[in-house]
Design an enzyme around this catalytic site. Structure first.
Site, short mmCIF file in Angstrom:
data_model
loop_
_atom_site.label_atom_id
_atom_site.label_comp_id
_atom_site.label_asym_id
_atom_site.label_seq_id
_atom_site.Cartn_x
_atom_site.Cartn_y
_atom_site.Cartn_z
N ASP A 499 -96.03 67.68 11.10
CA ASP A 499 -97.06 68.71 10.99
C ASP A 499 -96.61 70.00 11.67
OD1 ASP A 499 -99.53 69.77 10.35
OD2 ASP A 499 -100.67 68.09 11.17
N ASP A 569 -106.31 69.43 3.88
CA ASP A 569 -107.20 68.58 4.67
C ASP A 569 -108.55 68.43 3.97
OD1 ASP A 569 -105.38 68.06 6.61
OD2 ASP A 569 -106.21 69.41 8.12
C1 GLA Z 1 -103.51 69.03 10.75
C2 GLA Z 1 -103.30 68.13 9.56
C3 GLA Z 1 -104.29 66.99 9.58
C4 GLA Z 1 -104.17 66.21 10.88
C5 GLA Z 1 -104.34 67.15 12.05
C6 GLA Z 1 -104.07 66.46 13.36
O1 GLA Z 1 -104.70 69.71 10.66
O2 GLA Z 1 -103.41 68.86 8.37
O3 GLA Z 1 -104.10 66.14 8.47
O4 GLA Z 1 -102.92 65.58 10.93
O5 GLA Z 1 -103.45 68.27 11.95
O6 GLA Z 1 -104.25 67.31 14.43
#
Ligand code: GLA
Length: 753
Positions: A499, A569
């Site tokens: 990420d 997300d």
């Molecule tokens: C980002 C990702 C999510 C999750 C969060 C964790 O927002 O897109 O899917 O992994 O980080 O903090």
């Protein structure tokens, strides 16, 4: 027009130029007059560019699009004549006395009389701001039966400053991959101010540009606009997580707005995860120049003598059968060359992020394994929140950078969890964000100078975090060690979600010298790719998902090191219909992670049907699912593994009904041999049932239709279920999916008889 053969002395000169490698020394003009009219063709099966050397020594683009069409060379030559010329490298053509329109120069530089937006701008070591590029040599090498690599060397007419244009033509996929290499032999540093990867000219009367824009949880929106006169720029200036507001990809339709199955459409996508710029410049003659590459904004690049600066590659494809074929070209290319291990089946992942957030214990995680196993998932992915002790990672305000297991939450560590997963017959994966640091962390206490920052400015945090400065060797090594320590000491971990949750607003480095600061955002991304490449080569059996606060890094620069990316997300299936439609323009389904979640509280069958059309996964607390939901999910996973996964992930995509244009979305995938297909229909508004017309089938073959993913005990409402139809009928008359109400959906498998 006159066609000449080279005489011996000219051929000898040409051979000498080829043999002498680097271009002639400074001050020596390149005798090219005899080569005026020389043609260079770079071509895939149906798409290419045709270049010609002008009498001024510059290289011009005389055609693009349909390979060697009768319109080549301003319509003066027939296809046969062009083929004949290209078959004989010594052949020469004079057009217009060798004087070509400056606006069609292939890779123009600033300062030599070219008055539009240049592809190259440099300040030479002696302070001269102008560059005058002329053609030196070209060479094509067949790398294999599909790929031909062409190098075209340009040189400044005076300075030892060299620009090499490199193009790989992928014949069967109709893709050209183009980048540029800069080097010089001047006494000092040359500063590059503009360094396009590609700079194509397209000639038509109207141009329609489609971009893919968005924001966190709202990614993948398509918008099409007609290009007006002058410059239109699509870009990102934020360096890291650079695709947050716009993905580095576009469609360009000629004459009319882009249609799905007809019309001339170009597709472009840049292999770069940093700031990018696509500049579309329509000039007073109506010609369009498209400059693509790293965004030169605040990124001038000092180039030392002998150093090579290689731009990221721009991928181009073209179709005269609409944007559907553009997408299929990109998908076919990506499955072979652009996405890691695209031929291998992706594991079904169950992720805990939406189920638990940061709030979990060891026993809670282990209990989720049982659910994952029960449903038929292959792998459990532990998301954010598992690390840091002094400043525990219990929310996004602390702990980033301290990659030790949090001993309160997970007293027996990651290997214990991986072992527990293994005992239940599933794999184990982990979330990492190696490039970032929270100021509330031990890492920041020890090394505040490792974070990007500008002197005399308060550090500006976003999601409470800062970017590490990967140009600093210690920070780069640290980021690599995050991966190595996690994977190397826990061999049971076989999946990584990488990420990157913030972009750059203060691009300063305490490592780079004052006169090097402007290379930070570029060198950051080169360093990032080094780390990603090391991960891919040192851990070849670890599956990797590319995430950047959702789809902040949906690009082929990073994807070659990853198996899938996380498109958003936002997992509400109603939104996912649009998000997946948007990303499908450029990326194949085997690269798009699609998770079943509770977001949006949509009917469960609709939720499953949407996730089944990509790389299926889940983000659920199984204990909170109803018995019916568990049963439906298990059946869907079985179905996916047994018959849908290879059709979806390896088949050709046909977008049938656009959710942007009507009350439903319909797509299908057809295997390359046209023996099997899968149709997905999603009703997004109430409307009367209409037949959906399939595409890509064998018209002469018969296909058996079977509706799948029906709720337990339900009987198909499709009149066509269980019946056999000719491919021609399915494509001509279509089939009624019997979806009318919002959130009704159908998945139909077609099997050639
Ligand atoms: C980002 C990702 C999510 C999750 C969060 C964790 O927002 O897109 O899917 O992994 O980080 O903090």
């Amino acid at each position: 027009m006159k066609m000449l053969k080279l005489n011996l002395s000219t051929a000898a000169l040409f051979a000498a130029l080829l043999a002498c490698g680097p271009a002639p020394a400074r001050g020596v003009d390149i005798a090219q007059a005899d080569r005026t009219g020389k043609l260079i063709s770079i071509a895939a099966a149906h798409f290419g560019v045709l270049l010609q050397l002008g009498s001024d020594g510059r290289l011009y683009q005389v055609d693009s699009g349909r390979r060697l069409s009768p319109s080549s060379l301003y319509g003066q030559l027939s296809t046969d004549e062009v083929d004949d010329l290209l078959a004989r490298p010594e052949a020469m053509v004079f057009t217009n006395g060798g004087k070509l329109d400056r606006e069609t120069e292939y890779h123009p530089a600033f300062g030599d009389g070219f008055i539009s937006e240049p592809a190259v701008q440099a300040t030479h070591a002696d302070g001269n701001n102008s560059t005058d590029l002329i053609f030196v040599t070209n060479q094509s090498t067949r790398l294999d039966s599909n790929i031909t690599l062409t190098h075209i060397e340009l040189k400044d007419r005076y300075y030892p400053f060299f620009v090499t244009l490199c193009v790989k033509a992928y014949h069967d996929q109709d893709v050209l991959e183009q980048w540029t290499e800069f080097r010089h032999d001047e006494d000092g540093t040359v500063t590059l101010f503009r360094f396009a990867s590609s700079s194509s000219v397209i000639q038509s009367n109207q141009y329609w540009l489609t971009q893919l824009h968005g924001d966190w949880a709202n990614e993948g929106n398509l918008e099409e606009d007609k290009l007006g006169m002058g410059m239109t720029i699509l870009d990102s200036k934020i360096g890291v997580r650079a695709g947050r507001f716009r993905t580095p990809s576009f469609l360009l339709s000629i004459r009319n707005p882009a249609q799905e199955e007809s019309g001339e459409v170009y597709g472009g996508t840049l292999e770069w995860s940093g700031s990018f710029q696509f500049a579309f410049d329509v000039n007073w003659q109506g010609q369009l120049r498209v400059l693509c590459g790293i965004n030169p904004f605040a990124s001038q690049y000092p180039l030392a003598r002998g150093q090579v600066f290689k731009t990221p590659a721009m991928l181009w494809t073209w179709s005269e059968a609409g944007k559907g074929r553009v997408s299929r070209n990109f998908h076919r290319w990506a499955r072979l060359y652009g996405v890691r291990d695209a031929g291998q089946p992706r594991p079904i992942v169950l992720n805990n992020w939406e189920a638990t957030g940061f709030n979990f214990t060891e026993s809670r995680i282990v209990s989720l394994f049982d659910g994952a196993r029960e449903l038929g998932a292959d792998l459990f992915l532990l998301d954010d929140g598992w690390f840091a002790n002094k400043y525990p990672r219990n929310n996004d305000g602390a702990g980033l950078g301290d990659w030790q297991v949090n001993t309160n939450k997970l007293p027996r560590g990651l290997s214990f969890l991986a072992g527990e997963a293994k005992q239940r017959g599933i794999r184990f994966g982990i979330w990492l964000e190696p490039e970032m640091v929270n100021p509330r962390s031990e890492l920041y206490e020890r090394h505040p100078e490792w974070a990007m920052a500008e002197p005399h400015r308060q550090p500006e945090v976003s999601r409470n975090q800062l970017d590490l400065d990967l140009t600093r060797p210690e920070a780069r090594e640290f980021a690599w060690k995050v991966i190595e320590n996690t994977l190397g000491s826990n061999p049971g971990i076989s999946y990584v979600k990488w990420d990157a949750n913030r972009y750059v607003t203060q691009p300063g480095s305490t490592y780079l010298k004052p006169d090097e600061q402007s290379r930070l955002l570029i060198d950051y991304n080169f360093a990032l790719y080094d780390i990603m490449a090391r991960m891919a080569s040192n851990y070849p059996s670890v599956t990797a998902m590319l995430c950047s606060g959702g789809a902040g890094r949906a690009d082929y620069g990073a994807l070659k090191y990853f198996h899938t990316f996380w498109p958003s997300d936002n997992t509400d299936p109603l939104h996912r219909v649009f998000i997946q439609w948007g990303f499908s323009q450029f990326f194949p389904a085997c690269a798009l992670s699609d998770h079943v979640t509770k977001m949006g509280s949509r009917p469960f069958k609709f939720t499953l049907d949407v996730a089944l059309s990509g790389t299926l996964g889940l983000d659920m607390d199984v204990a909170k699912m109803t018995a019916a939901e568990r049963k439906a999910t298990t059946a869907a996973i079985n179905l996916y593994k047994q018959s849908l996964r290879d059709i979806v992930c390896q088949g050709d995509l046909y977008r049938l009904d656009s959710p942007y244009e009507g009350p439903r979305s319909a797509i299908s995938y057809v295997t390359p041999d046209r023996a099997r297909a899968a149709l997905f229909v999603y009703q997004i508004q109430d409307a009367a049932d209409q037949p959906v017309k399939l595409r890509g089938l064998d018209p002469a073959a018969k296909y058996l239709l079977r509706e799948v993913n029906l709720p337990d005990g339900a009987v198909s409402r499709l009149p066509a279920d269980g019946k056999t139809f000719d491919g021609a009928v399915l494509m001509g008359d279509g089939l009624a999916p019997n979806c009318q109400k919002q959130f009704e959906s159908a998945v139909v498998e077609l099997t050639r008889q």
